[in-house]
Design an enzyme around this catalytic site. Structure first.
Site, PDB file in Angstrom:
ATOM      1  N   PHE A 182       9.599  46.905  59.928  1.00 58.14           N
ATOM      2  CA  PHE A 182      10.856  47.119  60.587  1.00 58.14           C
ATOM      3  C   PHE A 182      10.969  46.544  61.829  1.00 58.14           C
ATOM      4  CE2 PHE A 182       9.261  51.054  62.436  1.00 58.14           C
ATOM      5  CZ  PHE A 182       9.724  50.812  63.463  1.00 58.14           C
ATOM      6  N   GLU A 284      -1.756  42.571  59.472  1.00 58.51           N
ATOM      7  CA  GLU A 284      -1.539  42.843  60.794  1.00 58.51           C
ATOM      8  C   GLU A 284      -1.057  44.005  60.783  1.00 58.51           C
ATOM      9  OE1 GLU A 284      -1.721  40.773  63.237  1.00 58.51           O
ATOM     10  OE2 GLU A 284      -1.781  38.635  62.344  1.00 58.51           O
TER      11      GLU A 284
END
Ligand code: NAD
Length: 540
Positions: A182, A284
């Site tokens: 997000f 990541e």
């Protein structure tokens, strides 16, 4: 914030029961995002979406911005199949031509930079300058992709056999799924799209279900360019959805590579599933980043950099500064200067130019922040500032309904790297401070946590720099000197080591992960000798 409408099961079209604030309406109108009815959340050449209904909720005010219809299982499978077809088309388009299309995508994004930046600010909650900066990052990596499209070179290797030559050849992989977090609802997709597209892959993007509008706005811009160039839209598909859609993508054997950005906990599951089917995975994950300040550091640079690192994006960057190690000689003066900057902070609408402190993205994040403060308190830490969410009565009326917390600086009783307060990533503005005497000790503390994303040393002494960037130095993927932990350029490969996942995206050699490499031995001679002089001929 996400909430799932029960009525969605009935597949009714909802109409938002109240008018949007003018603040939200102007941002959404500028990008043609309809808000009167549900917005389709799937793009694979055409816009569809008949799955569950997700609400995009403004973290600043709690206002429902729009309702988005996510991908149903069938729509996901269709999008994946169409993306594979699009890949077959795209792989035959010459790479420099793909670069030219990326150049047009870059232009189209730049033309909407301010509008998109405002949407990021509205939906994610980061302040406007950071929202616009995030779009700029996409523009920059698209530029990079244009150049890359003429430079994805293989190699010619000397052969030990006469009349032979060996080539190392990169070819596109196929379908690359991009599962994003997000907090960078636009740039992370940009990093992946630019490299994957230049290399000839189709992408399927599953954004965070709490930032659907950013992904819809970006996909509209990208798909418009693809359409004008006669490229199938499914070359850059979008499937909005939650955990179930993410899991279905990760399990799907037709997805050649999963590029996952998110938490360590989810990344661990994703890695196991993708590796279990021998797919490619790029991770990541979370960061727990430290800044180390030496006695010779220029504090007029270091203090504001630590302030931005810890408080920028309300502590919701993977590269946010979460640990601060101060040399004993400068610790008191550093802290007093830092705290006076903290005192100047107040909550504000992230769309307003003067605001430095935006909200946390979700209500749940406020709970995570409060638990971290409780853990610190219970451990005997000294809480120097902040240490509580804002109560509604303390906020200006316009911010009621948002997720507001006070940036916090804490000094735990000691640097105990086995303790949760030091070794876990709290995705909120909480900074823990430790005091050291020798650089070696601070480097040990820097390295002694599971994560290995970003790190920063403040010094003017070149001998310290040598230690820091050398074999006994920081074990992170990002090792800065007189630059904070937060905020990276696209030119270098971006990513972290250890539980951050070892992935690299963006610049450097990151593109090499988006291709399959072939070693091709070519024989131009009239003989067919075996390597290493091996003889395999009948003697009689
Ligand atoms: P998250 O792990 O909750 O979600 C990330 C994505 O995974 C979302 O799209 C989510 O819907 C999806 N997902 C959730 N469960 C899944 C499952 N079981 N299978 C497949 N997909 C699933 O992360 P978040 O809260 O959105 O983002 C914050 C985290 O992301 C932080 O830890 C932050 O450090 C990290 N992050 C890392 C980087 C980086 O480059 N290292 C960049 C940005 C964010």
């Amino acid at each position: 914030m996400i909430s799932r409408s029960a009525a969605a099961k009935a597949r009714n079209v909802h109409v938002l029961s109240r008018a949007l604030s003018s603040r939200a309406a102007s941002v959404l109108n500028a990008l043609d995002i309809p808000t009167a009815k549900e917005v389709p959340g799937v793009y694979d050449g055409t816009w569809t979406g008949s799955g569950e209904v997700l609400e995009s909720v403004c973290p600043t005010t709690g206002e429902v911005l729009a309702r988005v219809q996510a991908a149903s299982p069938h729509e996901l499978q269709t999008a994946l199949a169409k993306s594979r077809e699009a890949y077959k088309f795209l792989r035959s388009v010459p790479a420099p031509r793909r670069g030219e299309i990326l150049r047009q995508i870059r232009e189209a994004l730049a033309a909407k930079r301010d509008e998109l930046g405002a949407l990021i600010s509205l939906e994610m909650g980061k302040i406007r300058t950071e929202g616009v900066g995030e779009v700029q990052e996409f523009v920059d990596i698209a530029d990079y992709g244009v150049g890359l499209s003429r430079m994805m070179n293989g190699r010619v290797v000397a052969s030990e056999r006469p009349g032979h030559s060996i080539l190392e050849v990169p070819n596109p992989l196929g379908v690359v799924a991009v599962l994003s977090a997000f907090n960078f609802p636009v740039a992370v997709y940009g990093w992946n799209l630019a490299l994957a597209f230049a290399a000839g892959n189709a992408t399927v993007w599953k954004p965070s279900p709490s930032t659907p509008l950013c992904s819809i706005a970006v996909t509209k811009i990208v798909s418009g360019v693809l359409e004008r160039n006669g490229i199938p839209g499914a070359a850059a598909s979008l499937v909005i959805g939650g955990k179930d859609v993410g899991e279905a993508i990760v399990e799907n054997k037709s997805v050649d590579m999963v590029s996952f950005t998110g938490s360590e906990a989810v990344g661990r599951q994703v890695a196991k599933v993708v590796q279990g089917r021998f797919g490619k995975v790029l991770l990541e994950l979370g960061g727990n980043n430290a800044s180390i300040v030496m006695p010779d550091a220029d504090l007029s640079l270091a203090v504001p950099a630590v302030f931005f690192g810890a408080v920028g994006t309300a502590g919701q960057r993977c590269t946010s500064t979460r640990r601060l190690y101060l040399h004993r000689d400068i610790a008191p003066s550093f802290l007093s200067r830092l705290l006076s900057l903290y005192k100047s902070l107040g909550p504000g609408d992230p769309l307003a130019p003067a605001t430095l402190l935006g909200p946390l993205h979700t209500r749940a994040a406020v709970g995570i922040y409060s638990s971290a403060i409780e853990r610190l308190r219970a451990s005997g830490a000294e809480l120097l500032c902040g240490a509580a969410p804002y109560a509604t009565g303390e906020l200006p009326g316009a911010l009621h309904g948002g997720n507001w917390v006070r940036p916090t600086v804490a000094v735990p009783t000691k640097v105990d790297l086995e303790h949760d307060v030091w070794r876990t990533e709290t995705f909120a503005p909480v900074l823990c401070v430790g005091v050291f005497d020798e650089l070696e000790e601070a480097i040990e503390w820097n390295n002694g946590v599971p994560q290995g994303l970003s790190s920063s040393l403040w010094t003017r002494d070149v001998r310290n720099v040598g230690k820091w960037i050398g074999p006994a130095g920081s074990d992170c993927g990002i090792v800065n000197v007189n630059v904070g932990t937060s905020g990276a350029e696209i030119g270098a490969a971006f990513g972290g080591n250890k539980s951050t996942g070892w992935g690299r995206e963006s610049g450097g050699d990151a593109w090499k992960q988006y291709v399959r490499w072939s070693a091709c031995t070519l024989n131009f001679s009239d003989d067919a000798p075996l390597a290493q002089g091996v003889s395999f001929a009948p003697t009689a």
